[in-house]
Design an enzyme around this catalytic site. Structure first.
Site, PDB file in Angstrom:
ATOM      1  N   GLY A   1     -41.398  22.742 100.594  1.00 11.34           N
ATOM      2  CA  GLY A   1     -41.150  23.087 101.988  1.00 11.34           C
ATOM      3  C   GLY A   1     -40.381  22.009 102.720  1.00 11.34           C
ATOM      4  O   GLY A   1     -39.497  22.295 103.540  1.00 11.34           O
TER       5      GLY A   1
ATOM      6  N   LYS B   1     -41.315  35.097  99.931  1.00 13.98           N
ATOM      7  CA  LYS B   1     -41.225  35.532 101.319  1.00 13.98           C
ATOM      8  C   LYS B   1     -39.876  35.214 101.933  1.00 13.98           C
ATOM      9  O   LYS B   1     -39.524  34.055 102.134  1.00 13.98           O
ATOM     10  CB  LYS B   1     -42.339  34.882 102.145  1.00 13.98           C
ATOM     11  CG  LYS B   1     -43.740  35.323 101.730  1.00 13.98           C
ATOM     12  CD  LYS B   1     -44.793  34.660 102.595  1.00 13.98           C
ATOM     13  CE  LYS B   1     -46.197  35.101 102.198  1.00 13.98           C
ATOM     14  NZ  LYS B   1     -47.244  34.449 103.021  1.00 13.98           N
TER      15      LYS B   1
ATOM     16  N   GLY C   1     -42.320  22.487  94.487  1.00 15.80           N
ATOM     17  CA  GLY C   1     -43.098  23.726  94.518  1.00 15.80           C
ATOM     18  C   GLY C   1     -43.133  24.428  93.180  1.00 15.80           C
ATOM     19  O   GLY C   1     -43.232  23.804  92.120  1.00 15.80           O
TER      20      GLY C   1
ATOM     21  N   ARG D   1     -47.599  12.799  91.041  1.00 16.13           N
ATOM     22  CA  ARG D   1     -47.515  12.378  92.448  1.00 16.13           C
ATOM     23  C   ARG D   1     -48.158  11.013  92.677  1.00 16.13           C
ATOM     24  O   ARG D   1     -47.754  10.294  93.595  1.00 16.13           O
ATOM     25  CB  ARG D   1     -48.163  13.439  93.341  1.00 16.13           C
ATOM     26  CG  ARG D   1     -47.341  14.722  93.396  1.00 16.13           C
ATOM     27  CD  ARG D   1     -47.830  15.660  94.467  1.00 16.13           C
ATOM     28  NE  ARG D   1     -46.919  16.791  94.611  1.00 16.13           N
ATOM     29  CZ  ARG D   1     -47.006  17.707  95.564  1.00 16.13           C
ATOM     30  NH1 ARG D   1     -47.977  17.631  96.461  1.00 16.13           N
ATOM     31  NH2 ARG D   1     -46.145  18.690  95.635  1.00 16.13           N
TER      32      ARG D   1
END
Length: 386
Positions: A351, A174, A328, A37
């Protein structure tokens, strides 16, 4: 989508630039263990410095909960940044201040003090209306960084011009976090392959026995409606389960591991897609024109339940399709297998990529456009991938 770019800011010689980056890198023993990153934002830093700007970076690191935490200080990141991009400043962890996640305008004012322009190159947090993301564009001339432009172009191309067949692979835990994405991609894709723990709510909605597998009883009706809606959803036809008494992530704790069809006995925990499903997913990926993947297909951190994710990752590396991976845990899985460079685009934001795919916009992008409109800055169409 039209966004202001760095050239739209005009002559930057001698001007002070506040650059929001995502430097949320893994640490061990006070050292950065993966500097990806940091390296991703270096082209933007270089572009600004070559234009004569003085650059100050700001970023969050981990989840300190709005208070200083020694282990999450930016010193290790600052050391690595100095090696990759010497001469730039890095502020302390933004999330040490509770105003960051609360979107406090007062924090935004403190951040921009002494700066002339703002650049957002933190795609991974631009789905959050945090103070450092949406605040500075209200106060300074602002633009998107180079990484941001690449990320937006890649994800928007999936919405507007994917090569067909367009295959979406969704995993993770989820279902509540991804129902909106599932609805959106069902309208966009030719095939949607569902695995991971989220598949058990869908399976339960169709009357399958799921043992003690994780599922969301509050969203059974939503899953049933999607399955009854004629959408191209494909659920696992075989599963790998862990017997009662076993512990995910701890093979030494015991517990039998067995393959089943679409039903699990009472007490058993579904932990991976089965080999038949993994082979079907891989064949579908190999025949695709475009593939988007987000979320592991099982509890891949446990070697007993990594086969489904490995099979999908290897298919992504082998296919001739244009492949986009939504960061992720999916990105972590690819990296752990040495396959990160084998896909067309590995997003820095899990996300954020999902929200942009679902809605076609993000709070951070909207803030940049509003800033440009207010200050009468030019904007440019984000070039989508050919």
């Amino acid at each position: 989508m039209r966004l202001p770019t760095i050239p739209d800011l005009g002559d930057l010689a001698g001007r002070r630039v506040l650059l929001r980056a995502d430097l949320n890198v893994p640490l061990r023993g006070g050292e950065v263990t993966d500097d990806t990153r940091i390296r991703e934002v270096v082209p933007t830093i270089r572009m600004l410095c070559e234009a004569g700007a003085e650059v100050t970076l700001c970023s969050h690191l981990g989840r300190p909960g709005g208070r200083p935490e020694v282990a999450l200080g930016m010193a290790p990141v600052r050391r690595r940044l100095a090696e990759l991009a010497p001469g730039v400043e890095l502020l302390e962890n933004l999330r040490f201040d509770p105003g960051e996640e609360a979107g406090d305008p007062a924090l935004a004012e403190r951040l921009v003090a002494g700066h002339d322009v703002f650049v957002n190159d933190a795609f991974a947090v631009s789905h959050r209306a945090h103070a450092s993301v949406v605040g500075p564009p209200r106060l300074l001339p602002s633009a998107a960084g180079l990484l941001m432009l690449v990320e937006v172009a890649e994800i928007l191309s999936l919405r507007t011009a994917p090569r067909r067949p367009f295959v979406v692979v969704l995993g993770g835990a989820k279902i509540a976090d991804k129902l909106g994405v599932v609805r959106a991609v069902c309208e966009l894709a030719d095939t949607v392959l569902v695995g991971g723990a989220m598949c058990f709510t869908f399976l339960a909605a169709t009357g399958h026995r799921i043992g003690d597998s994780l599922f969301d009883s509050d969203h059974l009706a939503d899953c049933r409606a999607l399955l009854d809606g004629g959408f191209p959803l494909h659920l696992p036809e075989d599963l790998v389960g862990l017997a009662p008494g076993g512990v995910l992530g701890d093979p030494a704790a015991g517990g039998a591991v067995r393959q089943f069809g679409s039903d699990l006995p009472d007490g058993w925990l579904g932990a991976d897609i089965g080999p038949g499903t993994a082979a079907f997913f891989a064949d579908t990926i190999l025949d695709a024109g475009t593939v988007f993947w987000n979320g592991p297909l099982g509890a891949f951190e446990d070697p007993r339940f990594a086969a489904g994710t490995i099979t999908v990752a290897e298919a992504l590396a082998e296919t001739r399709a244009h492949t986009v991976v939504g960061g992720g845990d999916s990105g972590a899985a690819l990296t752990s297998m040495g396959l990160a460079r084998s896909v067309s685009h590995l997003s820095t934001g899990g996300g954020a990529s999902l929200e942009l795919l679902e809605h076609g916009d993000l709070p951070g992008l909207a803030a940049l456009r509003e800033s440009a409109e207010h200050l009468s800055l030019p904007t440019h169409e984000v070039d989508e991938r050919d």
